[in-house]
Design a protein around this motif. Structure first.
Motif, mmCIF file in Angstrom:
data_model
loop_
_atom_site.group_PDB
_atom_site.id
_atom_site.type_symbol
_atom_site.label_atom_id
_atom_site.label_comp_id
_atom_site.label_asym_id
_atom_site.label_seq_id
_atom_site.Cartn_x
_atom_site.Cartn_y
_atom_site.Cartn_z
ATOM 1 N N TYR A 132 0.843 -1.208 0.000
ATOM 2 C CA TYR A 132 0.000 0.000 0.000
ATOM 3 C C TYR A 132 0.877 1.257 0.000
ATOM 4 C CZ TYR A 132 -3.681 3.272 1.414
ATOM 5 O OH TYR A 132 -4.561 4.329 1.471
ATOM 6 N N ASP A 133 1.858 1.287 0.900
ATOM 7 C CA ASP A 133 2.734 2.460 1.002
ATOM 8 C C ASP A 133 3.545 2.661 -0.277
ATOM 9 O OD1 ASP A 133 1.815 2.937 3.544
ATOM 10 O OD2 ASP A 133 3.486 1.924 4.546
ATOM 11 N N LYS A 134 4.006 1.554 -0.869
ATOM 12 C CA LYS A 134 4.821 1.664 -2.081
ATOM 13 C C LYS A 134 3.985 2.090 -3.285
ATOM 14 C CE LYS A 134 8.654 -1.400 -0.882
ATOM 15 N NZ LYS A 134 9.452 -2.586 -1.268
ATOM 16 N N VAL A 135 2.761 1.574 -3.387
ATOM 17 C CA VAL A 135 1.882 1.985 -4.486
ATOM 18 C C VAL A 135 1.561 3.471 -4.367
ATOM 19 C CG1 VAL A 135 -0.463 1.769 -5.418
ATOM 20 C CG2 VAL A 135 0.875 -0.284 -4.933
ATOM 21 N N MET A 136 1.362 3.931 -3.153
ATOM 22 C CA MET A 136 1.058 5.345 -2.936
ATOM 23 C C MET A 136 2.191 6.233 -3.459
ATOM 24 S SD MET A 136 0.072 7.293 0.636
ATOM 25 C CE MET A 136 -1.367 6.263 0.864
ATOM 26 N N GLY A 137 3.425 5.756 -3.319
ATOM 27 C CA GLY A 137 4.562 6.559 -3.757
ATOM 28 C C GLY A 137 5.081 6.216 -5.138
ATOM 29 N N ALA A 138 4.436 5.257 -5.822
ATOM 30 C CA ALA A 138 4.918 4.829 -7.141
ATOM 31 C C ALA A 138 4.735 5.938 -8.172
ATOM 32 C CB ALA A 138 4.181 3.574 -7.581
ATOM 33 N N ASP A 139 5.729 6.087 -9.060
ATOM 34 C CA ASP A 139 5.693 7.142 -10.078
ATOM 35 C C ASP A 139 5.283 6.638 -11.453
ATOM 36 O OD1 ASP A 139 6.558 9.122 -8.278
ATOM 37 O OD2 ASP A 139 8.647 8.479 -8.534
ATOM 38 N N SER A 140 5.177 5.319 -11.618
ATOM 39 C CA SER A 140 4.852 4.786 -12.943
ATOM 40 C C SER A 140 4.041 3.508 -12.815
ATOM 41 C CB SER A 140 6.132 4.500 -13.729
ATOM 42 O OG SER A 140 6.865 3.453 -13.109
ATOM 43 N N SER A 141 3.362 3.148 -13.902
ATOM 44 C CA SER A 141 2.572 1.918 -13.914
ATOM 45 C C SER A 141 3.468 0.692 -13.809
ATOM 46 C CB SER A 141 1.722 1.841 -15.183
ATOM 47 O OG SER A 141 2.546 1.871 -16.340
ATOM 48 N N SER A 142 4.656 0.759 -14.409
ATOM 49 C CA SER A 142 5.565 -0.387 -14.336
ATOM 50 C C SER A 142 6.024 -0.619 -12.902
ATOM 51 C CB SER A 142 6.773 -0.166 -15.253
ATOM 52 O OG SER A 142 7.484 1.005 -14.879
ATOM 53 N N GLU A 143 6.257 0.449 -12.168
ATOM 54 C CA GLU A 143 6.651 0.318 -10.762
ATOM 55 C C GLU A 143 5.501 -0.293 -9.952
ATOM 56 O OE1 GLU A 143 8.322 3.117 -7.070
ATOM 57 O OE2 GLU A 143 7.983 3.977 -9.069
ATOM 58 N N THR A 144 4.281 0.152 -10.235
ATOM 59 C CA THR A 144 3.111 -0.398 -9.546
ATOM 60 C C THR A 144 2.956 -1.884 -9.840
ATOM 61 O OG1 THR A 144 1.945 1.719 -9.601
ATOM 62 C CG2 THR A 144 0.599 -0.255 -9.331
ATOM 63 N N ASN A 145 3.191 -2.273 -11.091
ATOM 64 C CA ASN A 145 3.054 -3.681 -11.467
ATOM 65 C C ASN A 145 4.063 -4.559 -10.738
ATOM 66 O OD1 ASN A 145 0.937 -3.206 -13.223
ATOM 67 N ND2 ASN A 145 2.271 -2.908 -15.002
ATOM 68 N N VAL A 146 5.275 -4.050 -10.546
ATOM 69 C CA VAL A 146 6.291 -4.804 -9.807
ATOM 70 C C VAL A 146 5.849 -5.003 -8.357
ATOM 71 C CG1 VAL A 146 8.643 -4.733 -8.894
ATOM 72 C CG2 VAL A 146 8.209 -4.111 -11.279
ATOM 73 N N ILE A 147 5.304 -3.951 -7.768
ATOM 74 C CA ILE A 147 4.827 -4.023 -6.375
ATOM 75 C C ILE A 147 3.708 -5.054 -6.249
ATOM 76 C CG2 ILE A 147 3.699 -2.726 -4.520
ATOM 77 C CD1 ILE A 147 5.052 -0.186 -5.806
ATOM 78 N N LEU A 148 2.757 -4.988 -7.180
ATOM 79 C CA LEU A 148 1.637 -5.933 -7.139
ATOM 80 C C LEU A 148 2.109 -7.358 -7.397
ATOM 81 C CD1 LEU A 148 -1.235 -4.007 -8.967
ATOM 82 C CD2 LEU A 148 -0.905 -4.333 -6.509
ATOM 83 N N GLY A 149 3.100 -7.517 -8.266
ATOM 84 C CA GLY A 149 3.629 -8.852 -8.540
ATOM 85 C C GLY A 149 4.156 -9.513 -7.277
ATOM 86 N N LYS A 150 4.841 -8.738 -6.446
ATOM 87 C CA LYS A 150 5.357 -9.278 -5.180
ATOM 88 C C LYS A 150 4.209 -9.627 -4.233
ATOM 89 C CE LYS A 150 9.790 -6.835 -5.365
ATOM 90 N NZ LYS A 150 10.669 -5.812 -4.733
ATOM 91 N N LEU A 151 3.171 -8.782 -4.250
ATOM 92 C CA LEU A 151 2.015 -9.053 -3.390
ATOM 93 C C LEU A 151 1.285 -10.319 -3.844
ATOM 94 C CD1 LEU A 151 0.354 -7.917 -0.993
ATOM 95 C CD2 LEU A 151 -1.113 -6.816 -2.699
ATOM 96 N N PHE A 152 1.179 -10.508 -5.149
ATOM 97 C CA PHE A 152 0.503 -11.696 -5.672
ATOM 98 C C PHE A 152 1.262 -12.972 -5.289
ATOM 99 C CE2 PHE A 152 -1.332 -9.025 -9.403
ATOM 100 C CZ PHE A 152 -2.209 -8.407 -8.507
ATOM 101 N N LYS A 153 2.582 -12.882 -5.191
ATOM 102 C CA LYS A 153 3.360 -14.038 -4.742
ATOM 103 C C LYS A 153 3.009 -14.398 -3.300
ATOM 104 C CE LYS A 153 7.367 -13.496 -7.803
ATOM 105 N NZ LYS A 153 8.836 -13.218 -7.884
ATOM 106 N N GLU A 154 2.741 -13.371 -2.489
ATOM 107 C CA GLU A 154 2.331 -13.629 -1.105
ATOM 108 C C GLU A 154 0.947 -14.278 -1.063
ATOM 109 O OE1 GLU A 154 4.065 -13.460 1.623
ATOM 110 O OE2 GLU A 154 5.817 -12.731 0.522
ATOM 111 N N LEU A 155 0.071 -13.855 -1.962
ATOM 112 C CA LEU A 155 -1.245 -14.498 -2.042
ATOM 113 C C LEU A 155 -1.107 -15.956 -2.467
ATOM 114 C CD1 LEU A 155 -3.451 -11.692 -3.640
ATOM 115 C CD2 LEU A 155 -3.760 -12.727 -1.384
#
Length: 263
Positions: free
Chosen positions: A224-247
């Motif tokens: 959540y904190d990293k997405v809030m500070g993300a500057d690009s869609s590619s950065e957001t996708n990397v963050i979500l990718g790590k979260l999906f691994k946790e799921l």
């Protein structure tokens, strides 16, 4: 409920095998037209580790028993179409599994109906376990696993007055919904809708708090904190990718403990 003259043919069931099923192999059916009442039964039976199917009328029940080998049936009495008593009568022409009435009226006389027993609504874990022990010689279908930071059922049960069966049912609902959550988060990220994406992450964090998912809750706070500070869609996708691994880690842990997911 009024009965109809519609007939549904039930194919005769072969004699049961001599070998006894293990508890984990037992299969249940609930015949209930009230969605909330049915959901309670399904969650409780699944919370005890069993597979259960749901139909909303007697006609569908007569068809369903030809498709699966059921060991126990919960039967509502006031069904639309053919009622629970008539449905039971037709089932008894070919089947001998326990059929327990679920009703809001404790004064119903089930003698001569073919019903095995009667339970008053609402169903509780205590009532269900008594019936299963009485007619199936069965307790919960799985041994209680050791808690860890991926799935901590003891912590989850604290949300439900210590009831681990209820917590297990809620956990299963969460695990079954994981593909939907991933699809929603992915779509919001593709749309570049950061506000809605953050709202969805916050909602998911709240849902996970009922499931004892310690590691995932920590991961989603970071995401959540990293997405809030993300500057690009590619950065957001990397963050979500790590979260999906946790799921996925949650899914793997669930399957290892309780077996495959699925409604």
């Amino acid at each position: 409920a009024a009965t109809t003259t519609a007939e549904v043919t039930v194919t005769a069931k072969a004699a049961p095998p001599e070998t006894t099923k293990s508890a984990a192999d037992l299969r249940f059916l609930v015949v209930e037209d009230n969605p909330l009442a049915a959901k309670v039964v399904v969650m409780m039976v699944e919370g005890l580790g069993y597979a259960i199917d749901h139909v909303t009328c007697g006609e569908d029940a007569l068809v369903k028993v030809t498709q699966h080998d059921y060991d126990f049936i919960f039967m509502d009495i006031g069904l639309p179409g053919i009622d629970g008593v008539e449905t039971t009568r037709r089932l008894r022409e070919s089947y001998s599994m326990p059929i327990v009435a679920l009703t809001g009226h404790a004064d119903i006389d089930i003698k001569g109906t073919g019903l095995t027993d009667l339970l008053t609504k609402p169903l509780s874990f205590d009532k269900a376990e008594i019936m299963f022990a009485k007619y199936l010689n069965a307790g919960p279908a799985y041994d209680e696993p050791i808690d860890d930071n991926v799935i901590h059922l003891t912590q989850a049960a604290e949300q439900f007055n210590g009831d681990k069966h209820m917590a297990a049912g809620v956990l299963k609902e969460f695990v079954n919904d994981i593909p939907k959550h991933i699809a929603t988060l992915t779509a919001l990220a593709e749309q570049g809708n950061k506000g809605h994406l953050l709202n969805e992450l916050n909602s998911l964090k709240g849902t996970a708090s009922y499931c004892g998912l310690i590691r995932f809750q920590e991961a989603i706070v970071v995401a959540y904190d990293k997405v809030m500070g993300a500057d690009s869609s590619s950065e957001t996708n990397v963050i979500l990718g790590k979260l999906f691994k946790e799921l996925q880690r949650v899914v793997d842990a669930y399957v290892e403990r309780y077996g495959p997911t699925g409604r």
